[in-house]
Every structure is written in structure tokens, then in C-alpha cells.
Design a protein around this motif. Structure first.
Motif, mmCIF file in Angstrom:
data_model
loop_
_atom_site.group_PDB
_atom_site.id
_atom_site.type_symbol
_atom_site.label_atom_id
_atom_site.label_comp_id
_atom_site.label_asym_id
_atom_site.label_seq_id
_atom_site.Cartn_x
_atom_site.Cartn_y
_atom_site.Cartn_z
ATOM 1 N N LEU A 443 0.818 -1.208 0.000
ATOM 2 C CA LEU A 443 0.000 0.000 0.000
ATOM 3 C C LEU A 443 0.858 1.267 0.000
ATOM 4 C CD1 LEU A 443 -2.911 -1.122 2.346
ATOM 5 C CD2 LEU A 443 -2.980 -0.758 -0.127
ATOM 6 N N ASN A 444 2.039 1.201 0.600
ATOM 7 C CA ASN A 444 2.963 2.335 0.500
ATOM 8 C C ASN A 444 3.470 2.492 -0.931
ATOM 9 O OD1 ASN A 444 3.170 3.629 3.083
ATOM 10 N ND2 ASN A 444 4.120 1.759 3.864
ATOM 11 N N MET A 445 3.692 1.366 -1.618
ATOM 12 C CA MET A 445 4.085 1.429 -3.040
ATOM 13 C C MET A 445 2.955 2.041 -3.857
ATOM 14 S SD MET A 445 5.918 -2.313 -3.379
ATOM 15 C CE MET A 445 6.050 -2.213 -5.158
ATOM 16 N N ARG A 446 1.708 1.741 -3.475
ATOM 17 C CA ARG A 446 0.564 2.342 -4.168
ATOM 18 C C ARG A 446 0.533 3.850 -3.949
ATOM 19 N NH1 ARG A 446 -4.675 3.388 -2.205
ATOM 20 N NH2 ARG A 446 -6.148 3.786 -3.908
ATOM 21 N N LEU A 447 0.822 4.293 -2.687
ATOM 22 C CA LEU A 447 0.866 5.736 -2.419
ATOM 23 C C LEU A 447 1.926 6.425 -3.259
ATOM 24 C CD1 LEU A 447 0.451 6.159 1.458
ATOM 25 C CD2 LEU A 447 -1.136 6.845 -0.331
ATOM 26 N N GLU A 448 3.088 5.802 -3.356
ATOM 27 C CA GLU A 448 4.179 6.386 -4.158
ATOM 28 C C GLU A 448 3.773 6.467 -5.636
ATOM 29 O OE1 GLU A 448 7.494 3.891 -3.367
ATOM 30 O OE2 GLU A 448 7.704 4.540 -1.273
ATOM 31 N N ALA A 449 3.071 5.429 -6.111
ATOM 32 C CA ALA A 449 2.608 5.439 -7.503
ATOM 33 C C ALA A 449 1.612 6.579 -7.725
ATOM 34 C CB ALA A 449 1.972 4.096 -7.852
ATOM 35 N N LYS A 450 0.717 6.802 -6.741
ATOM 36 C CA LYS A 450 -0.248 7.896 -6.862
ATOM 37 C C LYS A 450 0.471 9.242 -6.895
ATOM 38 C CE LYS A 450 -4.042 7.848 -4.442
ATOM 39 N NZ LYS A 450 -4.958 7.739 -3.267
ATOM 40 N N GLN A 451 1.504 9.396 -6.058
ATOM 41 C CA GLN A 451 2.243 10.658 -6.033
ATOM 42 C C GLN A 451 2.942 10.914 -7.365
ATOM 43 O OE1 GLN A 451 4.734 10.079 -2.612
ATOM 44 N NE2 GLN A 451 3.054 10.401 -1.138
ATOM 45 N N ARG A 452 3.337 9.808 -8.047
ATOM 46 C CA ARG A 452 3.960 9.944 -9.377
ATOM 47 C C ARG A 452 2.912 10.047 -10.481
ATOM 48 N NH1 ARG A 452 6.639 5.243 -7.666
ATOM 49 N NH2 ARG A 452 5.568 4.099 -9.355
ATOM 50 N N ILE A 461 -2.650 -2.344 -7.867
ATOM 51 C CA ILE A 461 -2.393 -2.828 -6.501
ATOM 52 C C ILE A 461 -3.687 -2.877 -5.709
ATOM 53 C CG2 ILE A 461 -1.259 -2.281 -4.300
ATOM 54 C CD1 ILE A 461 1.061 -1.105 -5.940
ATOM 55 N N ARG A 462 -4.482 -1.822 -5.813
ATOM 56 C CA ARG A 462 -5.748 -1.789 -5.067
ATOM 57 C C ARG A 462 -6.690 -2.895 -5.530
ATOM 58 N NH1 ARG A 462 -8.659 2.703 -2.444
ATOM 59 N NH2 ARG A 462 -10.749 1.924 -1.981
ATOM 60 N N GLN A 463 -6.814 -3.069 -6.845
ATOM 61 C CA GLN A 463 -7.728 -4.072 -7.372
ATOM 62 C C GLN A 463 -7.282 -5.479 -6.990
ATOM 63 O OE1 GLN A 463 -8.402 -3.788 -11.587
ATOM 64 N NE2 GLN A 463 -9.631 -5.660 -11.678
ATOM 65 N N ALA A 464 -5.972 -5.739 -7.047
ATOM 66 C CA ALA A 464 -5.456 -7.066 -6.706
ATOM 67 C C ALA A 464 -5.720 -7.399 -5.237
ATOM 68 C CB ALA A 464 -3.964 -7.136 -7.012
ATOM 69 N N LEU A 465 -5.486 -6.430 -4.363
ATOM 70 C CA LEU A 465 -5.732 -6.662 -2.933
ATOM 71 C C LEU A 465 -7.222 -6.818 -2.654
ATOM 72 C CD1 LEU A 465 -3.163 -4.189 -1.301
ATOM 73 C CD2 LEU A 465 -3.078 -6.688 -1.260
#
Length: 483
Positions: A443-452, A461-465
Motif C-alpha cells: 500500500l505504501n508502493m501504491r501511495l508512491e505510484a499515486k504521487q507519481r 495494486i488496489r484491485q489485486a488486494l
């Protein structure tokens, strides 16, 4: 506090704190098989009582016996001792059977967060005391010897004492219910019960006595060990409702016969766990062991359920009400526990600020009132859920709470949810910790992706989880998740 006394059928006020010592005796397991849900209910019920009395300032001596001899098939007088039967079939020493299943019982109780008793005496370790107790009953004239066995004379006792005052039975009813046992020539009456049984040659558990080489009757151990460790009068005797007759009724008779008076001030009985309206138990062949609950390895279970889910499921009903088991009911309990756990975790993260805009006052008093009202754990849980709404409002930034109210709220939740109800709401096992860290990492990797502004990776990531079964919520601080 007031507790329901099975003997009087009323709620009676417990004695005040100027007399702080409490003696509590609870009928424990017969250790010839794995514990099931029916065993968990009295263990959890009286664990909560033990915890609450202790938190209320009482010094409690809690005795929970282990039946490892004298618990016979059929009517507790006839048939084969259950542990001896298991030992014979599996070619083991009886005490080997006892120790194996006792170890497993203790493991299950620890998983359910049931505190160990002050004393856990074994029936087999108190043979001498039981023989001496029988001698007292014989000397008082309420028992008789017959062909090496000793039986309690129910009719003689009923002339001088009130037999049946706990269960509401009378002699005529007993005669009607046990008439098919008239062929037992050793007894004066079919409803007389064994205090000592002469052992048959093939019986592998036996001890010397003045009457024969034999073993004590099942009912005798609790009268003997209760008075040995708690005195001739003690406060509370508990157990399952199925023990009210004949076991507890026989205990009252034995104690009055030997001592001339009642020994127990309060009788407390938890009600049954049922499956499709029928009592869960080994004798009915419809039981599910606790290990099967924890692993999900039973056809009636949709999945594995954690020990805390089992504990919460039992506490959601009042101890005197019947609880009908279903996998769907356990799933509902699991969801409720998850909501409570989430609120507790959020409570630890709350930050105080200014005056309270949410009402959290009076929670301690309401929870205490519910516990004082015959251990009304479902009402305590409902009060905690009510306060969880206030916690969520503040956590979501839609309200505020003062530092004084926040600290009181944390203290009350810890006291009632953890210390009294015994729920482990924030303790994670070593195996769960890496799992939590792995989800947080994703989820931290997802946050970083959103920031980029890498929306494809973020959504993937969200859909897979979510497909796996996780619920993810974005917050001001970052994210929250639950399974």
C-alpha cells in the motif's frame, strides 16, 4: 453486583467489599477427548466472572477440577469409566490419556485467553479424601454398603433434607425416570447413586478402601475437593446447565449429609450450545472440537475461525441464554470483532484537540452497570460499539475530543474489552507481523505510484488486494486496510 443464583432463581446482591475473599469452584473437563465448543462456554463464562471479581477488588480463589476417574458411561453408576475405556482401546496407561488431553485442553484455553485457575485438582489425586468423605456420610446414616460398593440413600436423605431443591426434581419423578434400572440388585432404590464402586477384575483404575478395591463415584469428587480447598462454606459453584441434575443435585445431598448444612452460597449455570436446536456434545456425536474451529477442518465450517472470534461469539450472548451454532453466526461474530478491533486500533491513534464535540462520558458507569447485572456481556459489547461511533467520527476528522476524555476512553476500553471480556484486540502473533508489514509495503508502493501519478500501478495494486479480500480506505494520514 448482582448475580443470578440458580438455587433461588433470583438475582442476589453479592457480599460487599469489606469481606473481600471469594471462593469459586467450577466443574472442569473430563479429559478423555478434545475440548469442543460446549467446553469453551463455561470456561469463558467463569473466566469473565473471575476477571470481573478480581478487577472489582475481590481476592478470588478459583478452583477448577479435572475429572480423571469415576465418570462412567450411561448414568454415572453403570458402564465403563470413560478414561479407562479410552486407555484400553488405545493400549495406553489411563494417566497417559489424561495427560495427553489435559495438555491439549490447556493449549485451547490459552488460545481462548482463559486465565488458569488458582488450583486445578485431579479426582485421582484425592482418593483418600473421598474415602474419608464417604465415611462421614455413612456415619450420618445416609449411605449403605452393598457387595463392596457404597450407595447414597436418596430416600433416607429426603426425609431430613430437601432433595431436588436445585433442579426441582422429587423422589416420585426420580423413580419414574429410573425404573428400567430396577435390575441393579445392589441398590435399595434405582435412583440411589454410587459413592464407591467395587471394581470388576478387568477394571484398570482402582484403589484400596474399607469396602473393596474400587473407585469413587463421579459426583463425589466435587463435594470433596470443593470443601478441601474452599472450606465447608464457599461462595460460588458454577458449571454447565446440563450438570444441574444429577451432578450438582447429588453434590448438595452429599455435602448436607456429611456436614449437616449446605456448602454453596451461589449456584451459577451457563446454558447450552446447540446445533440445529440440539445440544452439542460428545454423547450426541454432533460436536466440533476447538482445534477444528481453529483450522476449519469440519464440514459444518465455512472457514477457520480464530480463538478470539470464538470467544467473542460466546460473549455476544448472555451466559444463561441458549446459543445456536452456525457457521454464518460465527462469520457475523468475526465481522463484529473486526469492527471492534478497528475501533480499538483507531482509539490508540487518536489525537486530542480542544474540547470534545463527541459524547463519550458515562461509558465506564454503563459498562459497570451491565456487568453488575448478572454479567451482561452483550450489553457491555453494545456500549463499546456505541462509543466506537464517536471514535470513528474523531478519527475521520469530523469531530474532536479533549485529552481528558481521550485518556478516560482508552482506560475504559482496555479495562472492559481486554481485562474483563478478555478480548485480544491489538496483540499480533509473530506469524501475523510479517504479513501485516507485507500489506503495508504494497500500500505504501501504491501511495508512491499515486504521487507519481502512475494511476495504472496504483489501481492495479488496489484491485489485486480487493480481489484477495482486503478492504482499503484512503485517509488523510495515508491508508487503512482490513481483511
Amino acid at each position: 453486583m448482582q448475580i443470578y443464583n440458580t438455587l433461588t432463581r433470583t438475582k442476589e446482591e453479592f457480599r460487599p467489599l469489606h469481606a473481600p475473599n471469594v471462593g469459586m469452584y467450577v466443574c472442569g473437563p473430563t479429559v478423555y477427548g478434545d475440548a469442543h465448543l460446549g467446553h469453551a462456554r463455561p470456561a469463558i463464562t467463569f473466566d469473565v466472572l473471575y476477571r470481573y471479581l478480581t478487577e472489582s477488588g475481590y481476592k478470588v480463589r478459583y478452583v477448577r477440577n479435572i475429572t480423571d476417574v469415576g465418570h462412567l458411561e450411561h448414568d454415572a453408576d453403570e458402564g465403563e469409566d470413560k478414561i479407562a475405556k479410552k486407555a484400553r482401546l488405545e493400549q495406553l496407561e489411563p494417566m497417559e490419556v489424561v495427560q495427553y488431553y489435559l495438555n491439549r485442553y490447556h493449549h485451547d484455553m490459552e488460545a481462548l485467553n482463559v486465565l488458569p485457575p488458582s488450583i486445578e485438582p485431579h479426582a485421582s489425586g484425592h482418593i483418600i479424601e473421598q474415602i474419608e468423605f464417604i465415611k462421614k456420610i455413612l456415619a450420618a446414616g445416609y449411605a449403605y454398603e452393598s457387595e463392596g460398593s457404597v450407595y447414597f440413600d436418596v430416600a433416607k436423605y429426603a426425609q431430613d433434607f430437601h432433595y431436588g431443591k436445585l433442579s426441582g426434581r422429587n423422589i416420585d419423578e426420580l423413580y419414574a425416570e429410573t425404573r428400567e434400572l430396577d435390575g441393579q440388585q445392589e441398590k435399595r432404590h434405582s435412583y440411589d447413586f454410587a459413592l464407591w464402586k467395587k471394581a470388576a477384575p478387568e477394571h484398570i483404575m482402582h484403589w484400596p478402601s474399607p469396602w473393596s478395591e474400587g473407585f469413587p463415584g463421579w459426583h463425589l469428587e466435587c463435594s470433596t475437593m470443593g470443601t478441601k480447598y474452599l472450606g465447608e462454606e464457599f461462595d460460588i459453584h458454577g458449571g454447565g446447565m446440563d450438570l444441574m441434575f444429577p451432578h450438582h443435585e447429588a453434590e448438595i445431598a452429599q455435602s448436607c449429609a456429611a456436614l449437616g448444612h449446605d456448602t454453596v452460597h451461589y449456584w451459577m449455570h451457563n446454558n447450552m450450545i446447540t446445533i440445529a436446536g440440539k445440544k452439542m456434545g460428545k454423547s450426541y456425536g454432533n460436536f466440533i472440537t476447538l482445534e477444528q474451529f481453529f483450522t476449519g477442518s469440519h464440514p459444518l465450517l465455512s472457514k477457520a475461525f480464530s480463538p478470539m472470534t470464538i470467544r467473542f461469539f460466546i460473549l455476544m450472548a448472555h451466559y444463561r441464554s441458549t446459543v445456536d451454532f452456525s457457521s454464518e453466526a460465527l462469520e457475523a461474530a468475526e465481522k463484529g470483532l473486526a469492527r471492534l478491533t478497528e475501533a480499538y486500533e483507531r482509539l490508540q491513534k487518536l489525537k486530542a484537540g480542544g474540547e470534545s464535540s463527541v459524547d463519550t462520558k458515562g461509558l465506564r458507569e454503563r459498562c459497570k452497570e451491565a456487568m453488575d447485572d448478572d454479567l451482561n456481556t452483550p450489553i457491555v459489547i453494545s456500549h463499546l460499539f456505541d462509543s466506537a461511533r464517536a471514535i470513528n467520527i474523531v478519527f475521520d476528522g469530523k469531530g474532536s475530543i479533549s485529552s481528558e476524555d481521550l485518556e478516560e476512553l482508552r482506560r475504559v476500553w482496555k479495562l472492559y474489552a481486554e481485562d474483563i471480556l478478555g478480548l485480544r484486540l491489538e496483540q499480533q502473533s509473530a506469524s501475523e507481523e510479517p504479513y501485516k508489514k507485507a500489506v503495508d509495503l504494497l500500500l505504501n508502493m501504491r501511495l508512491e505510484a499515486k504521487q507519481r501519478k502512475d494511476w495504472a500501478t496504483s489501481d492495479h495494486i488496489r484491485q489485486a488486494l480487493t480481489e484477495i479480500g482486503f478492504t482499503i480506505k484512503d485517509t488523510k494520514e495515508g491508508f487503512e486496510w482490513s481483511l
